[in-house]
Design a protein around this motif. Structure first.
Motif, PDB file in Angstrom:
ATOM      1  N   ASN A  68       0.830  -1.208   0.000  1.00 30.07           N
ATOM      2  CA  ASN A  68       0.000   0.000   0.000  1.00 30.07           C
ATOM      3  C   ASN A  68       0.866   1.260   0.000  1.00 30.07           C
ATOM      4  O   ASN A  68       2.042   1.211   0.340  1.00 30.07           O
ATOM      5  CB  ASN A  68      -0.937   0.002   1.198  1.00 30.07           C
ATOM      6  N   THR A 105      -5.183   2.952  -7.545  1.00 33.36           N
ATOM      7  CA  THR A 105      -5.315   4.185  -6.760  1.00 33.36           C
ATOM      8  C   THR A 105      -6.658   4.174  -6.042  1.00 33.36           C
ATOM      9  O   THR A 105      -7.501   3.313  -6.288  1.00 33.36           O
ATOM     10  CB  THR A 105      -5.268   5.429  -7.674  1.00 33.36           C
ATOM     11  N   ASP A 106      -6.858   5.171  -5.172  1.00 28.95           N
ATOM     12  CA  ASP A 106      -8.197   5.328  -4.610  1.00 28.95           C
ATOM     13  C   ASP A 106      -9.032   6.172  -5.577  1.00 28.95           C
ATOM     14  O   ASP A 106      -8.617   6.436  -6.703  1.00 28.95           O
ATOM     15  CB  ASP A 106      -8.154   5.898  -3.190  1.00 28.95           C
ATOM     16  N   ASN A 114      -4.974   9.462 -11.983  1.00 29.27           N
ATOM     17  CA  ASN A 114      -4.868   8.194 -11.263  1.00 29.27           C
ATOM     18  C   ASN A 114      -4.220   7.116 -12.123  1.00 29.27           C
ATOM     19  O   ASN A 114      -3.488   6.253 -11.618  1.00 29.27           O
ATOM     20  CB  ASN A 114      -6.245   7.740 -10.787  1.00 29.27           C
ATOM     21  N   ARG A 121       3.357   3.731  -9.375  1.00 28.35           N
ATOM     22  CA  ARG A 121       3.440   2.784  -8.250  1.00 28.35           C
ATOM     23  C   ARG A 121       3.907   1.405  -8.728  1.00 28.35           C
ATOM     24  O   ARG A 121       4.765   0.777  -8.099  1.00 28.35           O
ATOM     25  CB  ARG A 121       2.075   2.680  -7.559  1.00 28.35           C
ATOM     26  N   SER A 144      -2.676   1.437 -14.033  1.00 27.81           N
ATOM     27  CA  SER A 144      -3.621   1.261 -12.945  1.00 27.81           C
ATOM     28  C   SER A 144      -4.999   0.873 -13.448  1.00 27.81           C
ATOM     29  O   SER A 144      -5.450   1.333 -14.496  1.00 27.81           O
ATOM     30  CB  SER A 144      -3.717   2.568 -12.159  1.00 27.81           C
ATOM     31  N   ARG A 159      -6.615   4.066   2.023  1.00 25.22           N
ATOM     32  CA  ARG A 159      -5.293   3.463   1.871  1.00 25.22           C
ATOM     33  C   ARG A 159      -5.350   2.081   1.228  1.00 25.22           C
ATOM     34  O   ARG A 159      -4.490   1.718   0.427  1.00 25.22           O
ATOM     35  CB  ARG A 159      -4.591   3.390   3.233  1.00 25.22           C
ATOM     36  N   ARG A 162      -5.101   2.232  -2.424  1.00 23.27           N
ATOM     37  CA  ARG A 162      -3.832   2.724  -2.964  1.00 23.27           C
ATOM     38  C   ARG A 162      -2.811   1.602  -2.834  1.00 23.27           C
ATOM     39  O   ARG A 162      -2.109   1.484  -1.824  1.00 23.27           O
ATOM     40  CB  ARG A 162      -3.390   3.972  -2.192  1.00 23.27           C
TER      41      ARG A 162
END
Length: 203
Positions: A68, A105-106, A114, A121, A144, A159, A162
């Motif tokens: 995360n 992502t959130d 995002n 990430r 993503s 979180r 993510r």
């Protein structure tokens, strides 16, 4: 009535096989009952469950597959690095296997932003695995899923959404058959390593 020697030997052989339980090195003991291992092997032999799928299930069972991130960040914190170090150790055992890292992502922010954040990430995870001994050619960072696959459906910062998820994707070389010797060689290598006897300290 006299039992023939052949029938007696067959019966003893059957008892021996029935009482013998073997597990691949690193695999957890199957507690689901007699026949589960046979059913698993049958699924592999018939193609219902490929080796990539079987390894994927094993990876997910033995190593945390998710890390995360802080809000609007692609920086790996200490907890994420500890998880990825475990992933790297597991992945290095199977040099023939390839992996994909999915970035998420959130639901805060635009879809375009995002998308890029999730990719950053995923790339951060791939870079960490490479620095820890995994060949980059076996890893793929994917864009993503962003807002399409949240774990927790909320528009607020979350979180758990993510994250990156590392998954088995296949083999370095595509196998025309389920068992072509490569996977058997890996299992044998692990078996030999696990069977190495270490002399205990004696005082």
């Amino acid at each position: 009535m006299q039992i023939s020697r052949r029938m007696m030997l067959l019966g003893l052989g059957g008892l021996t096989l029935t009482g013998c339980v073997t597990n691949e090195v690193g695999a957890k003991l199957d507690q689901t009952g007699h026949g589960a291992a046979q059913a698993h092997n049958l699924r592999i032999q018939t193609g219902e469950l490929s080796f990539a799928q079987a390894l994927g299930e094993r990876f997910a069972a033995e190593v945390p597959s998710t890390v995360n991130f802080a809000f609007d960040s692609a920086v790996l914190d200490a907890e994420a690095q500890a998880v990825l170090a475990r992933q790297a150790r597991w992945i290095r055992q199977f040099p023939e296997v390839t992996f994909r890292v999915y970035g998420h992502t959130d639901l805060v922010g635009s879809a375009r932003y995002n998308h890029q954040l999730g990719l950053r990430r995923a790339r951060a995870v791939v870079d960490f695995l490479v620095r820890n001994g995994v060949n980059r050619s076996r890893l793929e960072a994917l864009v993503s899923h962003g807002q399409t696959r949240p774990l927790i459906p909320t528009p607020e910062p979350e979180r758990r959404n993510r994250r990156t998820v590392t998954e088995v994707s296949g083999f370095v070389r595509r196998h025309p058959t389920v068992m072509d010797g490569n996977y058997a060689r890996i299992v044998y290598r692990e078996f030999v390593e696990s069977a190495t006897w270490v002399r205990p300290n004696t005082y």
